[in-house]
Scaffold this motif. Structure first.
Motif, PDB file in Angstrom:
ATOM      1  N   LYS A  21       0.835  -1.208   0.000  1.00  0.00           N
ATOM      2  CA  LYS A  21       0.000   0.000   0.000  1.00  0.00           C
ATOM      3  C   LYS A  21       0.869   1.257   0.000  1.00  0.00           C
ATOM      4  O   LYS A  21       0.578   2.230  -0.710  1.00  0.00           O
ATOM      5  N   ILE A  22       1.936   1.238   0.781  1.00  0.00           N
ATOM      6  CA  ILE A  22       2.843   2.384   0.843  1.00  0.00           C
ATOM      7  C   ILE A  22       3.519   2.614  -0.498  1.00  0.00           C
ATOM      8  O   ILE A  22       3.618   3.760  -0.974  1.00  0.00           O
ATOM      9  N   ALA A  23       3.957   1.545  -1.135  1.00  0.00           N
ATOM     10  CA  ALA A  23       4.608   1.668  -2.446  1.00  0.00           C
ATOM     11  C   ALA A  23       3.625   2.182  -3.492  1.00  0.00           C
ATOM     12  O   ALA A  23       3.966   3.059  -4.305  1.00  0.00           O
ATOM     13  N   ALA A  24       2.410   1.655  -3.466  1.00  0.00           N
ATOM     14  CA  ALA A  24       1.401   2.066  -4.451  1.00  0.00           C
ATOM     15  C   ALA A  24       1.033   3.536  -4.292  1.00  0.00           C
ATOM     16  O   ALA A  24       0.723   4.221  -5.280  1.00  0.00           O
ATOM     17  N   ALA A  25       1.081   4.033  -3.059  1.00  0.00           N
ATOM     18  CA  ALA A  25       0.727   5.434  -2.808  1.00  0.00           C
ATOM     19  C   ALA A  25       1.897   6.380  -3.056  1.00  0.00           C
ATOM     20  O   ALA A  25       1.718   7.605  -3.025  1.00  0.00           O
ATOM     21  N   GLY A  26       3.075   5.823  -3.269  1.00  0.00           N
ATOM     22  CA  GLY A  26       4.245   6.655  -3.536  1.00  0.00           C
ATOM     23  C   GLY A  26       4.735   7.435  -2.327  1.00  0.00           C
ATOM     24  O   GLY A  26       5.281   8.535  -2.471  1.00  0.00           O
ATOM     25  N   ILE A  27       4.579   6.864  -1.135  1.00  0.00           N
ATOM     26  CA  ILE A  27       4.965   7.591   0.083  1.00  0.00           C
ATOM     27  C   ILE A  27       6.083   6.877   0.837  1.00  0.00           C
ATOM     28  O   ILE A  27       6.308   7.144   2.026  1.00  0.00           O
ATOM     29  N   ALA A  28       6.805   5.977   0.166  1.00  0.00           N
ATOM     30  CA  ALA A  28       7.829   5.177   0.852  1.00  0.00           C
ATOM     31  C   ALA A  28       8.891   6.039   1.523  1.00  0.00           C
ATOM     32  O   ALA A  28       9.414   5.678   2.586  1.00  0.00           O
ATOM     33  N   ASP A  29       9.222   7.193   0.943  1.00  0.00           N
ATOM     34  CA  ASP A  29      10.245   8.061   1.525  1.00  0.00           C
ATOM     35  C   ASP A  29       9.805   8.700   2.832  1.00  0.00           C
ATOM     36  O   ASP A  29      10.641   9.175   3.610  1.00  0.00           O
ATOM     37  N   ALA A  30       8.497   8.710   3.085  1.00  0.00           N
ATOM     38  CA  ALA A  30       7.975   9.353   4.292  1.00  0.00           C
ATOM     39  C   ALA A  30       7.567   8.360   5.369  1.00  0.00           C
ATOM     40  O   ALA A  30       7.098   8.765   6.442  1.00  0.00           O
ATOM     41  N   VAL A  31       7.747   7.065   5.105  1.00  0.00           N
ATOM     42  CA  VAL A  31       7.272   6.034   6.034  1.00  0.00           C
ATOM     43  C   VAL A  31       8.428   5.114   6.417  1.00  0.00           C
ATOM     44  O   VAL A  31       9.218   4.702   5.560  1.00  0.00           O
ATOM     45  N   TRP A  32       8.512   4.779   7.704  1.00  0.00           N
ATOM     46  CA  TRP A  32       9.527   3.842   8.193  1.00  0.00           C
ATOM     47  C   TRP A  32       8.837   2.651   8.829  1.00  0.00           C
ATOM     48  O   TRP A  32       7.983   2.814   9.698  1.00  0.00           O
ATOM     49  N   LEU A  33       9.198   1.448   8.384  1.00  0.00           N
ATOM     50  CA  LEU A  33       8.677   0.204   8.931  1.00  0.00           C
ATOM     51  C   LEU A  33       9.853  -0.595   9.492  1.00  0.00           C
ATOM     52  O   LEU A  33      10.419  -1.458   8.815  1.00  0.00           O
ATOM     53  N   PRO A  34      10.248  -0.359  10.729  1.00  0.00           N
ATOM     54  CA  PRO A  34      11.434  -1.025  11.272  1.00  0.00           C
ATOM     55  C   PRO A  34      11.210  -2.454  11.739  1.00  0.00           C
ATOM     56  O   PRO A  34      12.167  -3.125  12.142  1.00  0.00           O
ATOM     57  N   GLY A  35       9.964  -2.937  11.703  1.00  0.00           N
ATOM     58  CA  GLY A  35       9.689  -4.276  12.195  1.00  0.00           C
ATOM     59  C   GLY A  35       9.610  -4.305  13.711  1.00  0.00           C
ATOM     60  O   GLY A  35       9.469  -3.277  14.378  1.00  0.00           O
ATOM     61  N   ALA A  36       9.716  -5.516  14.276  1.00  0.00           N
ATOM     62  CA  ALA A  36       9.682  -5.653  15.731  1.00  0.00           C
ATOM     63  C   ALA A  36      10.977  -5.130  16.323  1.00  0.00           C
ATOM     64  O   ALA A  36      12.064  -5.380  15.797  1.00  0.00           O
ATOM     65  N   ARG A  37      10.864  -4.383  17.409  1.00  0.00           N
ATOM     66  CA  ARG A  37      12.040  -3.780  18.042  1.00  0.00           C
ATOM     67  C   ARG A  37      11.992  -3.988  19.550  1.00  0.00           C
ATOM     68  O   ARG A  37      10.923  -4.133  20.149  1.00  0.00           O
ATOM     69  N   THR A  38      13.159  -3.964  20.165  1.00  0.00           N
ATOM     70  CA  THR A  38      13.241  -4.067  21.614  1.00  0.00           C
ATOM     71  C   THR A  38      13.532  -2.720  22.267  1.00  0.00           C
ATOM     72  O   THR A  38      13.528  -2.611  23.485  1.00  0.00           O
ATOM     73  N   ASP A  39      13.784  -1.683  21.456  1.00  0.00           N
ATOM     74  CA  ASP A  39      14.130  -0.361  21.981  1.00  0.00           C
ATOM     75  C   ASP A  39      12.980   0.630  21.794  1.00  0.00           C
ATOM     76  O   ASP A  39      13.160   1.748  21.319  1.00  0.00           O
ATOM     77  N   ILE A  40      11.778   0.210  22.201  1.00  0.00           N
ATOM     78  CA  ILE A  40      10.582   1.022  21.976  1.00  0.00           C
ATOM     79  C   ILE A  40      10.676   2.371  22.687  1.00  0.00           C
ATOM     80  O   ILE A  40      10.293   3.410  22.127  1.00  0.00           O
ATOM     81  N   ALA A  41      11.185   2.385  23.915  1.00  0.00           N
ATOM     82  CA  ALA A  41      11.274   3.652  24.652  1.00  0.00           C
ATOM     83  C   ALA A  41      12.135   4.657  23.893  1.00  0.00           C
ATOM     84  O   ALA A  41      11.816   5.851  23.834  1.00  0.00           O
ATOM     85  N   HIS A  42      13.221   4.181  23.292  1.00  0.00           N
ATOM     86  CA  HIS A  42      14.093   5.074  22.507  1.00  0.00           C
ATOM     87  C   HIS A  42      13.385   5.558  21.247  1.00  0.00           C
ATOM     88  O   HIS A  42      13.426   6.751  20.920  1.00  0.00           O
ATOM     89  N   ILE A  43      12.734   4.640  20.545  1.00  0.00           N
ATOM     90  CA  ILE A  43      12.073   5.020  19.289  1.00  0.00           C
ATOM     91  C   ILE A  43      10.951   6.017  19.551  1.00  0.00           C
ATOM     92  O   ILE A  43      10.727   6.946  18.766  1.00  0.00           O
ATOM     93  N   MET A  44      10.245   5.856  20.654  1.00  0.00           N
ATOM     94  CA  MET A  44       9.164   6.802  20.960  1.00  0.00           C
ATOM     95  C   MET A  44       9.681   8.218  21.146  1.00  0.00           C
ATOM     96  O   MET A  44       8.925   9.180  20.998  1.00  0.00           O
ATOM     97  N   GLN A  45      10.960   8.361  21.458  1.00  0.00           N
ATOM     98  CA  GLN A  45      11.530   9.691  21.588  1.00  0.00           C
ATOM     99  C   GLN A  45      11.603  10.411  20.240  1.00  0.00           C
ATOM    100  O   GLN A  45      11.798  11.627  20.191  1.00  0.00           O
ATOM    101  N   THR A  46      11.420   9.671  19.155  1.00  0.00           N
ATOM    102  CA  THR A  46      11.399  10.308  17.834  1.00  0.00           C
ATOM    103  C   THR A  46       9.993  10.731  17.426  1.00  0.00           C
ATOM    104  O   THR A  46       9.827  11.432  16.431  1.00  0.00           O
ATOM    105  N   PHE A  47       8.969  10.291  18.188  1.00  0.00           N
ATOM    106  CA  PHE A  47       7.585  10.586  17.812  1.00  0.00           C
ATOM    107  C   PHE A  47       7.189  11.993  18.244  1.00  0.00           C
ATOM    108  O   PHE A  47       7.632  12.500  19.278  1.00  0.00           O
ATOM    109  N   SER A  48       6.296  12.593  17.458  1.00  0.00           N
ATOM    110  CA  SER A  48       5.650  13.857  17.834  1.00  0.00           C
ATOM    111  C   SER A  48       4.248  13.610  18.377  1.00  0.00           C
ATOM    112  O   SER A  48       3.743  14.379  19.198  1.00  0.00           O
ATOM    113  N   VAL A  49       3.609  12.566  17.897  1.00  0.00           N
ATOM    114  CA  VAL A  49       2.275  12.184  18.341  1.00  0.00           C
ATOM    115  C   VAL A  49       2.157  10.678  18.197  1.00  0.00           C
ATOM    116  O   VAL A  49       2.814  10.073  17.335  1.00  0.00           O
TER     117      VAL A  49
END
Length: 394
Positions: free
Chosen positions: A252-280
């Motif tokens: 769906k992301i590829a078909a919409a042409g938004i791959a450069d704006a989306v990150w799919l890192p898969g399952a992670r163990t460093d969720i607390a760190h990654i959440m520090q990159t979120f705005s919402v």
């Protein structure tokens, strides 16, 4: 390994020990509960993944029954033999996939059976499946306590399943507020994903399956870009997790042409760190109990846009800690996100209110105290336990 068999053993029965909110709570309980009070073992109906490495107590054994698809009647026999070998004081089952084994535990001589309801499936978001509800109803005499994790689930157990109040005990999920805490947003840099520091990052964490409705979140993100054309260059979407629908997300992301704006890192163990990159934090689920990742996000000081389903409205105070929208409405979801993009002061205010709410009502310490009290009381008596427990209060 040496164990003290005088300490009661709790066997936790789960479908699969993998990355997920329920599994995170289970591991937290096992790791943090006093070793002088209870021993623990985890039995997976199917199998477990590297997520099992999060268990830090050396005395915890993990068993996999490798249940095949379908009824898997032989799994009952395997569990019966294992329970006869382990001789636990308590069997603690989780969600519909494990509830039928309460009867097996009774036959195996396990004196106490507890069943926790953490949420419903996308195929039955309102819990109306007659076959499944009949199973729950028939098993109620063999279960000493049902533990719903939200008022919504507790009400459903009482009114739809017919669980008596004496067997229906709310225990709110809890979060590690020391690990998930507000901080300056990081520079949005990680392996394979780097964006400008002024980016607005919409993030979510959860197993990629239909009940979480990640496809709907992508639809909302596409609409958000259309609603805010002048902000489009700084909008980013992060979906953390793995699951059966991940290939469909990528398509769906590829078909919409938004791959450069989306990150799919898969399952992670460093969720607390990654959440520090979120705005919402975004949660477009079709059905939920009390999502652990939602609690973690609020603990991290993030404003929330979520669907008003299940136990979510009990956690997210609309227009105070976040914004609630109807499910299956990507246009409304996008509009709610847009308000945070254009009003940073609102985002900061709601994020701070969310952190305060978690500290007051959803700490992991309070959750652990409630489960320990439940175990203690049931080990002492099966008839008067509810009078001795102070559940997590909201």
């Amino acid at each position: 390994m040496a164990t003290n068999n005088n300490i009661p053993l709790v066997v936790h029965l789960i479908y699969r020990l993998d990355f997920g909110g329920l599994e995170t709570l289970l591991v937290q309980c096992v790791n943090r509960m006093s070793e002088q009070k209870y021993r623990h073992a985890i039995v997976c109906l199917t199998d477990h993944t590297e997520f099992a490495k999060k268990i830090t107590r050396p005395d915890v054994e993990i068993f996999a029954l490798h249940k095949p698809p379908g009824l898997g009647l032989g799994t009952h026999g395997k569990l019966w033999k294992l329970l006869r070998q382990l001789r636990p004081a308590i069997l603690h089952t989780y969600n519909l996939s494990a509830i039928e084994y309460a009867f097996t535990a009774m036959l195996a001589g396990v004196p106490i059976r507890i069943h926790a309801e953490h949420g419903r499936d996308a195929s039955d978001p309102e819990g109306k499946n007659r076959k499944h509800n009949l199973l729950r109803r028939l098993l109620t005499p063999f279960i000493d306590c049902y533990v719903p994790v939200s008022h919504d689930l507790g009400h459903w157990l009482r009114t739809t399943i017919g669980v008596p109040d004496a067997k229906n005990l709310l225990i709110n999920n809890g979060v590690d507020t020391d690990s998930f805490k507000p901080n300056e947003r990081s520079a949005h840099a990680d392996q394979g994903w780097r964006v400008p520091a002024d980016s607005f990052v919409i993030g979510t964490v959860g197993r990629v399956q239909d009940v979480k409705n990640h496809l709907g979140l992508i639809d909302a993100f596409i609409r958000l870009q259309a609603q805010l054309p002048t902000q489009k260059a700084r909008l980013r979407l992060v979906i953390v997790g793995d699951g059966p629908l991940l290939p469909a997300l990528k398509e769906k992301i590829a078909a919409a042409g938004i791959a450069d704006a989306v990150w799919l890192p898969g399952a992670r163990t460093d969720i607390a760190h990654i959440m520090q990159t979120f705005s919402v934090f975004a949660l477009p689920s079709i059905a939920e109990g009390t999502p652990v990742t939602l609690l973690e996000a609020m603990s991290a000081g993030l404003p929330v846009v979520a669907t008003g389903v299940g136990g979510i409205p009990e956690v997210v105070a609309d227009e105070i800690t976040g914004k609630l929208v109807a499910p299956h409405d990507p246009e409304a979801f996008a509009a709610a996100l847009a308000a945070y993009v254009t009003q940073p002061e609102r985002a900061a205010r709601h994020g701070a209110a969310g952190r305060e709410r978690i500290e007051r009502h959803y700490s992991i310490t309070t959750m652990l105290s409630a489960y320990t009290a439940l175990y203690d009381a049931l080990c002492k008596t099966k008839t008067t336990f509810k009078e001795t427990i102070t559940p997590c209060a909201e």
